[in-house]
Design a protein around this motif. Structure first.
Motif, PDB file in Angstrom:
ATOM      1  N   ALA A  52      -1.231   8.196  -5.482  1.00 43.51           N
ATOM      2  CA  ALA A  52      -2.429   8.893  -4.824  1.00 43.51           C
ATOM      3  C   ALA A  52      -2.009  10.483  -4.657  1.00 43.51           C
ATOM      4  O   ALA A  52      -2.911  11.175  -4.862  1.00 43.51           O
ATOM      5  CB  ALA A  52      -2.777   8.275  -3.582  1.00 43.51           C
ATOM      6  N   THR A  53      -1.147  10.744  -4.256  1.00 43.14           N
ATOM      7  CA  THR A  53      -0.650  12.100  -4.094  1.00 43.14           C
ATOM      8  C   THR A  53      -0.592  12.826  -5.447  1.00 43.14           C
ATOM      9  O   THR A  53      -1.238  13.891  -5.354  1.00 43.14           O
ATOM     10  CB  THR A  53       1.071  12.102  -3.431  1.00 43.14           C
ATOM     11  OG1 THR A  53       0.796  11.461  -2.098  1.00 43.14           O
ATOM     12  CG2 THR A  53       1.092  13.643  -3.136  1.00 43.14           C
ATOM     13  N   ALA A 106       0.726  -1.035   0.173  1.00 49.01           N
ATOM     14  CA  ALA A 106       0.013  -0.007   0.061  1.00 49.01           C
ATOM     15  C   ALA A 106       1.025   1.377   0.071  1.00 49.01           C
ATOM     16  O   ALA A 106       0.467   2.332  -0.593  1.00 49.01           O
ATOM     17  CB  ALA A 106      -0.986  -0.038   1.041  1.00 49.01           C
ATOM     18  N   LYS A 107       2.110   1.308   0.803  1.00 46.62           N
ATOM     19  CA  LYS A 107       2.955   2.487   0.787  1.00 46.62           C
ATOM     20  C   LYS A 107       3.511   2.958  -0.733  1.00 46.62           C
ATOM     21  O   LYS A 107       3.542   4.037  -1.021  1.00 46.62           O
ATOM     22  CB  LYS A 107       4.017   2.093   1.619  1.00 46.62           C
ATOM     23  CG  LYS A 107       3.735   2.004   3.165  1.00 46.62           C
ATOM     24  CD  LYS A 107       4.934   1.914   3.918  1.00 46.62           C
ATOM     25  CE  LYS A 107       4.728   1.706   5.566  1.00 46.62           C
ATOM     26  NZ  LYS A 107       5.870   1.406   6.174  1.00 46.62           N
ATOM     27  N   ALA A 132      -6.423   4.160  -5.031  1.00 40.75           N
ATOM     28  CA  ALA A 132      -4.986   3.371  -5.315  1.00 40.75           C
ATOM     29  C   ALA A 132      -4.915   2.027  -4.521  1.00 40.75           C
ATOM     30  O   ALA A 132      -4.352   1.158  -4.934  1.00 40.75           O
ATOM     31  CB  ALA A 132      -4.010   4.204  -4.735  1.00 40.75           C
ATOM     32  N   LEU A 133      -5.633   1.878  -3.497  1.00 38.14           N
ATOM     33  CA  LEU A 133      -5.604   0.633  -2.630  1.00 38.14           C
ATOM     34  C   LEU A 133      -6.492  -0.169  -3.277  1.00 38.14           C
ATOM     35  O   LEU A 133      -6.328  -1.451  -3.158  1.00 38.14           O
ATOM     36  CB  LEU A 133      -6.002   0.963  -1.275  1.00 38.14           C
ATOM     37  CG  LEU A 133      -5.165   1.623  -0.343  1.00 38.14           C
ATOM     38  CD1 LEU A 133      -5.710   2.052   1.029  1.00 38.14           C
ATOM     39  CD2 LEU A 133      -3.868   1.134  -0.041  1.00 38.14           C
ATOM     40  N   ALA A 134      -7.532   0.058  -3.799  1.00 39.88           N
ATOM     41  CA  ALA A 134      -8.523  -0.666  -4.421  1.00 39.88           C
ATOM     42  C   ALA A 134      -7.960  -1.288  -5.684  1.00 39.88           C
ATOM     43  O   ALA A 134      -8.374  -2.495  -6.127  1.00 39.88           O
ATOM     44  CB  ALA A 134      -9.926   0.187  -4.832  1.00 39.88           C
ATOM     45  N   GLU A 160      -9.058  15.451  -1.346  1.00 41.08           N
ATOM     46  CA  GLU A 160      -8.734  14.646  -2.585  1.00 41.08           C
ATOM     47  C   GLU A 160      -7.598  13.481  -2.512  1.00 41.08           C
ATOM     48  O   GLU A 160      -7.815  12.337  -3.283  1.00 41.08           O
ATOM     49  CB  GLU A 160      -8.117  15.552  -3.850  1.00 41.08           C
ATOM     50  CG  GLU A 160      -9.277  16.484  -4.208  1.00 41.08           C
ATOM     51  CD  GLU A 160     -10.231  16.009  -4.985  1.00 41.08           C
ATOM     52  OE1 GLU A 160     -10.241  14.897  -5.775  1.00 41.08           O
ATOM     53  OE2 GLU A 160     -11.516  16.454  -5.300  1.00 41.08           O
ATOM     54  N   PHE A 161      -6.652  13.672  -1.464  1.00 38.14           N
ATOM     55  CA  PHE A 161      -5.857  12.663  -1.257  1.00 38.14           C
ATOM     56  C   PHE A 161      -6.333  11.374  -0.718  1.00 38.14           C
ATOM     57  O   PHE A 161      -6.146  10.352  -1.242  1.00 38.14           O
ATOM     58  CB  PHE A 161      -4.682  13.174  -0.298  1.00 38.14           C
ATOM     59  CG  PHE A 161      -3.571  12.095   0.093  1.00 38.14           C
ATOM     60  CD1 PHE A 161      -2.663  11.680  -0.880  1.00 38.14           C
ATOM     61  CD2 PHE A 161      -3.748  11.674   1.465  1.00 38.14           C
ATOM     62  CE1 PHE A 161      -1.967  10.755  -0.339  1.00 38.14           C
ATOM     63  CE2 PHE A 161      -2.963  10.711   1.732  1.00 38.14           C
ATOM     64  CZ  PHE A 161      -1.939  10.159   0.663  1.00 38.14           C
ATOM     65  N   GLU A 162      -7.378  11.624   0.241  1.00 41.22           N
ATOM     66  CA  GLU A 162      -7.902  10.256   0.873  1.00 41.22           C
ATOM     67  C   GLU A 162      -8.658   9.590   0.074  1.00 41.22           C
ATOM     68  O   GLU A 162      -8.662   8.503  -0.203  1.00 41.22           O
ATOM     69  CB  GLU A 162      -8.660  10.802   2.086  1.00 41.22           C
ATOM     70  CG  GLU A 162      -7.928  11.535   3.202  1.00 41.22           C
ATOM     71  CD  GLU A 162      -8.907  11.844   4.415  1.00 41.22           C
ATOM     72  OE1 GLU A 162     -10.113  11.943   4.012  1.00 41.22           O
ATOM     73  OE2 GLU A 162      -8.325  12.726   5.242  1.00 41.22           O
TER      74      GLU A 162
END
Length: 249
Positions: free
Chosen positions: A31-32, A24-25, A244-246, A236-238
């Motif tokens: 995502a950013t 995830a990292k 991104a995780l999905a 927007e980041f969240e």
């Protein structure tokens, strides 16, 4: 002019990062970058909304002059700016200065030509009469060229012999007889046009010479951007991180 907003990665990723798996990292840069780009697009939209509300009949070119440079994973910064170059004409980055920064506007090339020939004073500006304005409140380039030609100032800016002469072709155009300069004691100073009417010859103003006009800030570009970034970047980041995780593999 620095009509440019740089939106950097000032999002709270520390706590999130400590709780994420290694896989995830790896999605954090993606995502950013996505969050920065989406926020920049919101800044563009907000700027255009204010422009529509506060500018007097903005042209399609003006409304298409706001650009966004997306962020990438390698460059975590999105940019919003007014276009600083055109294939022809004055770029929005220059002519939007009074609206964005306030103060007096720059002299246009037309005005510089009048000043260089001492037709107009250096501290004056040429304001067109309403009859010569198009649907967007601007004069056409053709009118400016005809005026400069008639007053013998065209070659100062055009780079070739465009001034009216005594030749048959030039006399047929009639610009030398059509336009003249009037230096009155009141507000009549400017460039006037001789015009034949059914009741006889008449004159009317084409451009009036005025002192430097002062413009208030109408498009507070930096304030618009700062408010939108503050209100939307973290959200927007969240959302981008959730996406991104999905999609992480």
């Amino acid at each position: 002019m620095a009509n440019s907003i740089e939106i950097s990665a000032h999002v709270d990723v520390g706590e999130i990062s400590r709780k994420l798996s290694d896989l995830a990292k790896k999605q954090i840069p993606f995502a950013t970058a996505l969050a920065l780009t989406r926020t920049a697009q919101l800044v563009k939209k907000g700027t255009l909304d204010v422009m529509r509300a506060r500018l007097d009949r903005p042209t399609p070119i003006t409304m298409s002059s706001v650009f966004v440079k997306p962020a990438t994973k390698a460059r975590l910064e999105a940019r919003v700016w007014f276009k600083d170059s055109w294939s022809s004409g004055i770029p929005a980055d220059r002519y939007m200065q009074p609206a964005v920064l306030g103060g007096a506007r720059r002299h246009k090339r037309f005005e510089k030509a009048l000043i260089s020939r001492q037709i107009m004073k250096p501290n004056q500006y040429a304001v067109p009469a309403k009859e010569f304005l198009n649907q967007y409140g601007n004069i056409t380039g053709g009118l400016a060229k005809k005026v400069l030609s008639g007053l013998g100032a065209a070659e100062m800016t055009s780079g070739y012999k465009a001034n009216a002469t005594n030749s048959r072709r030039s006399r047929r155009k009639g610009n030398a007889d059509r336009f003249f300069v009037l230096h009155g004691l009141d507000r009549s100073s400017g460039i006037w046009e001789r015009k034949a009417t059914r009741w006889g010859d008449a004159i009317r103003p084409v451009f009036l010479f005025v002192d430097a006009p002062y413009y208030k800030v109408r498009i507070p570009f930096e304030k618009i951007a700062a408010n939108i970034v503050k209100a939307h970047l973290q959200r927007e980041f969240e959302q981008a991180m959730t996406k991104a995780l999905a999609t992480a593999k």
